[in-house]
Design a protein around this motif. Structure first.
Motif, short mmCIF file in Angstrom:
data_model
loop_
_atom_site.label_atom_id
_atom_site.label_comp_id
_atom_site.label_asym_id
_atom_site.label_seq_id
_atom_site.Cartn_x
_atom_site.Cartn_y
_atom_site.Cartn_z
N ASP A 106 29.29 41.30 32.91
CA ASP A 106 30.39 42.26 33.00
C ASP A 106 30.01 43.60 32.37
O ASP A 106 30.49 44.64 32.78
N TRP A 107 29.12 43.58 31.38
CA TRP A 107 28.74 44.78 30.64
C TRP A 107 27.53 45.52 31.20
O TRP A 107 27.25 46.64 30.82
N GLN A 132 30.79 49.98 27.80
CA GLN A 132 30.51 48.55 27.62
C GLN A 132 29.47 48.35 26.52
O GLN A 132 28.84 49.30 26.07
N ASP A 173 29.78 35.01 31.80
CA ASP A 173 29.90 36.03 32.84
C ASP A 173 28.58 36.29 33.58
O ASP A 173 28.50 37.22 34.37
N TRP A 213 28.87 46.03 40.98
CA TRP A 213 29.97 45.84 40.04
C TRP A 213 31.27 46.23 40.71
O TRP A 213 31.31 47.16 41.50
N ALA A 273 37.69 47.41 37.78
CA ALA A 273 38.87 46.62 37.39
C ALA A 273 40.14 47.31 37.80
O ALA A 273 40.24 48.47 37.98
#
Length: 135
Positions: free
Chosen positions: A14-15, A43, A120, A132, A135
């Motif tokens: 995720d980062w 992140q 993740d 990616w 969100a």
């Protein structure tokens, strides 16, 4: 031995993402680990340690806030190098709008295996591109 970025898988989180170019499990006779890490804007990775290996971080581009051995966080930027002794807790956070690109080494190698347990983690095969979602 020559290793192209397109010849190794990408570990996406995720980062950000990691490509390990040399590891003891992928290059015969290698005793260290060498790879490129990209940390996305806003992140970072949580405080953690590598009990049996030192880590060296070299900043290719971007800026971040680095913490080593639970000390006061400090800024790092392009051209900086950070040495993290074996067992020292540390974290890196990219508080800017640009991706942070790092070269990371572990001595001795093998600490990268711990990332395989990250909830993740998504592995993209050699030659594919990680994408990616916003969100």
């Amino acid at each position: 031995m020559h290793v192209s970025p397109d010849a190794v898988p990408t570990m996406a989180f995720d980062w950000g993402a990691i490509k390990w170019f040399v590891t003891p499990s992928t290059v015969q006779g290698a005793t260290g680990t060498f790879g490129e890490v990209i940390i996305n804007p806003g992140q970072g990775h949580a405080r953690h340690n590598h009990p049996d290996a030192e880590e060296i971080i070299y900043v290719i581009s971007g800026e971040a806030v680095q913490m080593v051995d639970d000390g006061e966080p400090f800024p790092i930027k392009e051209g900086d190098t950070v040495h993290i002794p074996a067992g020292a807790y540390h974290s890196t956070f990219n508080a800017t709008w640009r991706p942070l690109r790092l070269i990371v080494t572990y001595t001795p190698g093998g600490e990268e295996k711990a990332l395989e347990a990250a909830p993740d983690l998504r592995v993209h095969g050699a030659g594919s591109v990680a994408r990616w979602r916003q969100a």
